[in-house]
Enzyme design. Structure first.
Site, PDB file in Angstrom:
ATOM      1  N   ASP A   1       0.859  -1.181   0.000  1.00  0.00           N
ATOM      2  CA  ASP A   1       0.000   0.000   0.000  1.00  0.00           C
ATOM      3  C   ASP A   1       0.895   1.231   0.000  1.00  0.00           C
ATOM      4  O   ASP A   1       1.727   1.397   0.894  1.00  0.00           O
ATOM      5  CB  ASP A   1      -0.889  -0.007   1.250  1.00  0.00           C
ATOM      6  CG  ASP A   1      -1.715   1.262   1.349  1.00  0.00           C
ATOM      7  OD1 ASP A   1      -2.486   1.534   0.419  1.00  0.00           O
ATOM      8  OD2 ASP A   1      -1.560   1.993   2.344  1.00  0.00           O
TER       9      ASP A   1
ATOM     10  N   GLU B   1      -1.371  -0.873  -5.972  1.00  0.00           N
ATOM     11  CA  GLU B   1      -2.539  -0.211  -6.545  1.00  0.00           C
ATOM     12  C   GLU B   1      -2.121   0.546  -7.790  1.00  0.00           C
ATOM     13  O   GLU B   1      -1.004   1.057  -7.851  1.00  0.00           O
ATOM     14  CB  GLU B   1      -3.102   0.810  -5.563  1.00  0.00           C
ATOM     15  CG  GLU B   1      -3.693   0.209  -4.323  1.00  0.00           C
ATOM     16  CD  GLU B   1      -3.907   1.307  -3.295  1.00  0.00           C
ATOM     17  OE1 GLU B   1      -5.018   1.429  -2.802  1.00  0.00           O
ATOM     18  OE2 GLU B   1      -2.946   2.038  -3.003  1.00  0.00           O
TER      19      GLU B   1
ATOM     20  N   CYS C   1     -12.719  -4.657   5.503  1.00  0.00           N
ATOM     21  CA  CYS C   1     -12.066  -5.410   6.578  1.00  0.00           C
ATOM     22  C   CYS C   1     -11.444  -6.654   5.945  1.00  0.00           C
ATOM     23  O   CYS C   1     -12.155  -7.463   5.336  1.00  0.00           O
ATOM     24  CB  CYS C   1     -13.070  -5.821   7.651  1.00  0.00           C
ATOM     25  SG  CYS C   1     -12.427  -7.056   8.796  1.00  0.00           S
TER      26      CYS C   1
ATOM     27  N   CYS D   1     -13.154 -10.095   7.558  1.00  0.00           N
ATOM     28  CA  CYS D   1     -14.503 -10.601   7.290  1.00  0.00           C
ATOM     29  C   CYS D   1     -15.114 -10.030   6.009  1.00  0.00           C
ATOM     30  O   CYS D   1     -16.181 -10.464   5.586  1.00  0.00           O
ATOM     31  CB  CYS D   1     -15.426 -10.320   8.481  1.00  0.00           C
ATOM     32  SG  CYS D   1     -15.822  -8.573   8.660  1.00  0.00           S
TER      33      CYS D   1
ATOM     34  N   CYS E   1     -13.186  -3.204  13.290  1.00  0.00           N
ATOM     35  CA  CYS E   1     -14.290  -3.597  12.405  1.00  0.00           C
ATOM     36  C   CYS E   1     -15.564  -3.749  13.229  1.00  0.00           C
ATOM     37  O   CYS E   1     -15.597  -4.516  14.198  1.00  0.00           O
ATOM     38  CB  CYS E   1     -13.942  -4.913  11.704  1.00  0.00           C
ATOM     39  SG  CYS E   1     -15.311  -5.595  10.761  1.00  0.00           S
TER      40      CYS E   1
ATOM     41  N   CYS F   1     -16.739  -7.810  12.824  1.00  0.00           N
ATOM     42  CA  CYS F   1     -16.041  -8.924  13.476  1.00  0.00           C
ATOM     43  C   CYS F   1     -15.162  -8.457  14.636  1.00  0.00           C
ATOM     44  O   CYS F   1     -14.495  -9.265  15.270  1.00  0.00           O
ATOM     45  CB  CYS F   1     -15.213  -9.713  12.465  1.00  0.00           C
ATOM     46  SG  CYS F   1     -13.771  -8.815  11.871  1.00  0.00           S
TER      47      CYS F   1
ATOM     48  N   ASP G   1      -3.203   1.072   6.983  1.00  0.00           N
ATOM     49  CA  ASP G   1      -2.397   0.781   5.796  1.00  0.00           C
ATOM     50  C   ASP G   1      -2.067  -0.709   5.672  1.00  0.00           C
ATOM     51  O   ASP G   1      -1.989  -1.246   4.569  1.00  0.00           O
ATOM     52  CB  ASP G   1      -1.095   1.596   5.842  1.00  0.00           C
ATOM     53  CG  ASP G   1      -1.379   3.086   5.914  1.00  0.00           C
ATOM     54  OD1 ASP G   1      -2.450   3.499   5.454  1.00  0.00           O
ATOM     55  OD2 ASP G   1      -0.517   3.830   6.437  1.00  0.00           O
TER      56      ASP G   1
HETATM   57 ZN   LIG Z   1     -14.305  -7.485  10.013  1.00  0.00          ZN
END
Ligand SMILES: [Zn+2]
Length: 377
Positions: free
Chosen positions: A181, A275, A327, A330, A351, A354, A361
């Site tokens: 990243d 990216e 995330c 999950c 998150c 979860c 990053d």
């Molecule tokens: Zn999550």
């Protein structure tokens, strides 16, 4: 299709090459010989000039004149100076150097201020000329030349240097894959949690550069006020050099840094995913765009691409959409189900689905790798 010889002019291409160590040595050898030939021709002509001023019919003098005149022929030159008869030399080098010398005289005859040809000093830059030859039937196609020619869109073949790839061996596989990243707080964060800080050189040199540039514009103004041509404004020209040198230093240090990072990544991983910058929407944010030009992400991605090519690794870029907001555990997307999107200020988050704790990053780098893997699967 038109033939090469039908064209009224041929245009040039400027391209960057990445020579191997062996190729660099060949370039140096050829450049050394080109310079030597040029200088020998000057020496011969200088001696001829002196000898011609001797008006007495002396055998020693006329014999020497004959000998020197013969030696000026490129072929005789390499017979006389045995080191010029080297199999590693591009066949064009000696005759091209002679042509360059002749051009320097022609220029002098046209424009006297150009001065007569002077000895070439050994410089920092190694350079020599060679030329492509097109057969009588060659078509208007850069792949059709002999001597200098393109093998495909990435490889050029030069006399004696060969093409650019065969000197590079494929790297051993590492069974390692990584996502990176690129961000503004540090240079990059990888999917295994490693961070590479932004290089410090720019901050330290920035003040110096700004100061030097202010001084330059002051001197420019002063020259303008006095109605002097900038070319003749000595102090301005001196300062211009100072600024140029500082800029070159920044550029060199930045490239050095980018080379080190990209080589390390290519050495240690079979697959690297980053990216693409198009999606990053950088230009909308001026501050971000500034720091991007500082850290040189674009150059970095280019380096990754050609190095991966060179060493048989895989480098791909993926669409950055949502890489920050998902995330990696999950798959929950921030901004949905009443949650709010992460901003640049949220460096750590949890998150809501979860309850996994994330470093922004690092999480993004994991998502980038996952996207890359999905792309090549
Ligand atoms: Zn999550």
């Amino acid at each position: 299709m038109k033939k090469m010889k039908d064209l009224s002019y041929h245009y040039g291409l400027k391209m960057r090459i990445y020579p191997s160590t062996q190729q660099k040595q060949l370039i140096k050898l050829n450049s050394d010989i080109a310079r030597t030939v040029y200088n020998k021709l000057i020496a011969i002509d200088q001696e001829l000039y002196q000898l011609n001023r001797v008006k007495l019919p002396l055998d020693v003098v006329t014999n020497r004149i004959d000998e020197l005149k013969k030696r000026k022929n490129p072929k005789n030159l390499s017979n006389h100076f045995k080191y010029m008869d080297n199999k590693l030399l591009d066949r064009q080098v000696i005759s091209t150097a002679k042509q360059t010398y002749q051009n320097a005289w022609n220029m002098y005859k046209k424009v006297h201020t150009a001065g007569i040809p002077k000895f070439h000093k050994k410089g920092y830059v190694e350079k020599y000329q060679t030329s492509a030859h097109y057969g009588k039937k060659a078509e208007m196609n850069v792949f059709d030349a002999t001597g200098v020619k393109f093998l495909d869109m990435q490889h050029i073949q030069l006399p004696k240097l060969g093409s650019d790839t065969p000197f590079v061996a494929k790297k051993r596989t590492t069974d390692s894959q990584v996502g990176v990243d690129l961000n503004t707080e540090n240079f990059l964060t990888s999917s295994n949690g490693a961070q590479i800080a932004n290089p410090r050189y720019y901050r330290t040199i920035k003040g110096k550069l700004a100061k030097a540039q202010r001084k330059l514009s002051r001197r420019q103004l002063r020259a303008k006020k006095d109605g002097r041509n900038l070319r003749n404004a000595k102090n301005y020209q001196k300062q211009r050099l100072v600024v140029a040198k500082l800029q070159a230093r920044v550029r060199r240090q930045r490239n050095n840094f980018l080379h080190k990072v990209s080589t390390a990544l290519i050495n240690n991983h079979d697959l690297v995913v980053a990216e693409n910058l198009r999606g990053k929407n950088m230009l909308k944010n001026h501050a971000l765009a500034m720091s991007i030009s500082d850290v040189g992400w674009r150059t970095f991605l280019q380096m990754m691409e050609y190095k991966a090519n060179l060493y048989g690794r895989t480098f791909i870029t993926v669409d950055p959409k949502n890489t920050t907001q998902i995330c990696s555990d999950c798959g929950f997307i921030m901004g949905k189900d009443g949650s709010s999107k992460l901003t640049l200020a949220d460096r750590k988050w949890t998150c809501p689905n979860c309850h996994k704790h994330h470093i922004r990053d690092w999480n993004a780098a994991k998502n980038i790798l996952a996207k890359g893997l999905a792309k090549i699967a």
